[in-house]
Design an enzyme around this catalytic site. Sequence first.
Site, PDB file in Angstrom:
ATOM      1  CG  HIS A  39     -12.550  28.394  13.219  1.00  0.00           C
ATOM      2  ND1 HIS A  39     -11.260  28.252  12.762  1.00  0.00           N
ATOM      3  CD2 HIS A  39     -12.495  29.251  14.258  1.00  0.00           C
ATOM      4  CE1 HIS A  39     -10.463  28.999  13.514  1.00  0.00           C
ATOM      5  NE2 HIS A  39     -11.187  29.614  14.422  1.00  0.00           N
ATOM      6  N   GLY A  63     -10.007  13.404   8.282  1.00  0.00           N
ATOM      7  CA  GLY A  63     -11.388  13.301   7.819  1.00  0.00           C
ATOM      8  C   GLY A  63     -12.393  12.801   8.838  1.00  0.00           C
ATOM      9  CG  ASN A  82     -14.107  26.721   7.743  1.00  0.00           C
ATOM     10  OD1 ASN A  82     -13.569  25.635   7.500  1.00  0.00           O
ATOM     11  ND2 ASN A  82     -13.538  27.611   8.531  1.00  0.00           N
ATOM     12  CD  GLN A 101     -17.439  17.160  25.445  1.00  0.00           C
ATOM     13  OE1 GLN A 101     -17.606  18.341  25.728  1.00  0.00           O
ATOM     14  NE2 GLN A 101     -17.027  16.260  26.321  1.00  0.00           N
ATOM     15  CD  GLU A 111     -13.749  20.483  15.013  1.00  0.00           C
ATOM     16  OE1 GLU A 111     -13.558  19.916  13.931  1.00  0.00           O
ATOM     17  OE2 GLU A 111     -12.816  20.961  15.689  1.00  0.00           O
ATOM     18  CG  ASN A 168     -15.057  17.670  11.482  1.00  0.00           C
ATOM     19  OD1 ASN A 168     -16.030  17.932  12.186  1.00  0.00           O
ATOM     20  ND2 ASN A 168     -13.820  17.953  11.855  1.00  0.00           N
ATOM     21  NE  ARG A 222      -2.600  28.922  -3.336  1.00  0.00           N
ATOM     22  CZ  ARG A 222      -2.470  27.966  -2.438  1.00  0.00           C
ATOM     23  NH1 ARG A 222      -1.388  27.229  -2.372  1.00  0.00           N
ATOM     24  NH2 ARG A 222      -3.444  27.705  -1.604  1.00  0.00           N
ATOM     25  CG  ASP A 226     -11.469  31.027  10.463  1.00  0.00           C
ATOM     26  OD1 ASP A 226     -11.958  30.198   9.677  1.00  0.00           O
ATOM     27  OD2 ASP A 226     -10.338  30.904  10.959  1.00  0.00           O
TER      28      ASP A 226
HETATM   29  C1  GAR Z   1     -10.771  19.917  12.620  1.00  0.00           C
HETATM   30  O1  GAR Z   1     -10.496  20.107  13.973  1.00  0.00           O
HETATM   31  C2  GAR Z   1     -11.253  21.208  11.986  1.00  0.00           C
HETATM   32  O2  GAR Z   1     -12.027  21.995  12.842  1.00  0.00           O
HETATM   33  C3  GAR Z   1      -9.935  21.868  11.671  1.00  0.00           C
HETATM   34  O3  GAR Z   1      -9.113  20.823  11.192  1.00  0.00           O
HETATM   35  C4  GAR Z   1      -9.498  19.602  11.832  1.00  0.00           C
HETATM   36  C5  GAR Z   1      -9.726  18.538  10.779  1.00  0.00           C
HETATM   37  O4  GAR Z   1      -9.949  17.284  11.357  1.00  0.00           O
HETATM   38  N1  GAR Z   1     -10.101  22.921  10.719  1.00  0.00           N
HETATM   39  C6  GAR Z   1      -9.359  24.020  10.705  1.00  0.00           C
HETATM   40  O5  GAR Z   1      -8.476  24.216  11.503  1.00  0.00           O
HETATM   41  C7  GAR Z   1      -9.691  25.050   9.622  1.00  0.00           C
HETATM   42  N2  GAR Z   1      -9.119  26.304   9.920  1.00  0.00           N
HETATM   43  P1  GAR Z   1     -10.551  16.070  10.491  1.00  0.00           P
HETATM   44  O6  GAR Z   1      -9.753  15.963   9.185  1.00  0.00           O
HETATM   45  O7  GAR Z   1     -10.359  14.860  11.363  1.00  0.00           O
HETATM   46  O8  GAR Z   1     -12.006  16.351  10.217  1.00  0.00           O
END
Ligand code: GAR
Length: 184
Positions: free
Chosen positions: A110, A12, A108, A166, A168, A14, A66, A138
């Site tokens: 990515h 988490g 999203n 840098q 996300e 992000n 599912r 994506d």
């Molecule tokens: C991040 O790097 C995000 O871009 C990636 O998972 C990570 C989560 O980190 N997402 C994907 O790969 C989606 N396809 P976080 O939980 O520390 O934010």
Amino acid sequence: MLRTGIMVSGGGTNLQAILDAVDSGKITDTEISVVISNNPGAYALERARTHGIEAVCISPKEFESREAFNRAFLEKVDKYKLDLIVLAGFLVKIPEAMVKKYEGRIINIHPSLIHEEALRRGVKVTGATVHYVDGGMDTGPIILQKAVEVEKGDTPEILQRRVMEQAEWIILPKAIQMIAHGEV
Ligand code: GAR
């Protein structure tokens, strides 16, 4: 107020960048209404609770199929009457019915090009992308991108960390702020 739900699966960071941006006023007119995880052990849930935000878990493992999960997931999300759904490291494929219902309201982050194969081939620049979610993997329209230099000696882990720091953690909050203000 843009009612926003954040979907997470892991650490988490992000999510944290978004919460910090709300606290510091970089994101305005936005309410983080709920954080939803598929993974009960996700540290992201802890971050949400610490922040006084409702944190809920719904795992496909709790359902016999599912389809049953997909239905329950959509019902749960509907409860919060969200204007925007942010996938911030959410590792579950969004059910088709949800993509349709929330068209133009799911984004999203990515981490583009981060994989060992790219490093082996001598890729010099990578980065991250914030995009709308459509029915594909994506493939939705791009909102923001930021490039990050690959440095000599990078491992996938080091590179992934740099891409988060840098790119996300900067472009995901920025995209939310732009959406909240009708700039996308
Ligand atoms: C991040 O790097 C995000 O871009 C990636 O998972 C990570 C989560 O980190 N997402 C994907 O790969 C989606 N396809 P976080 O939980 O520390 O934010």
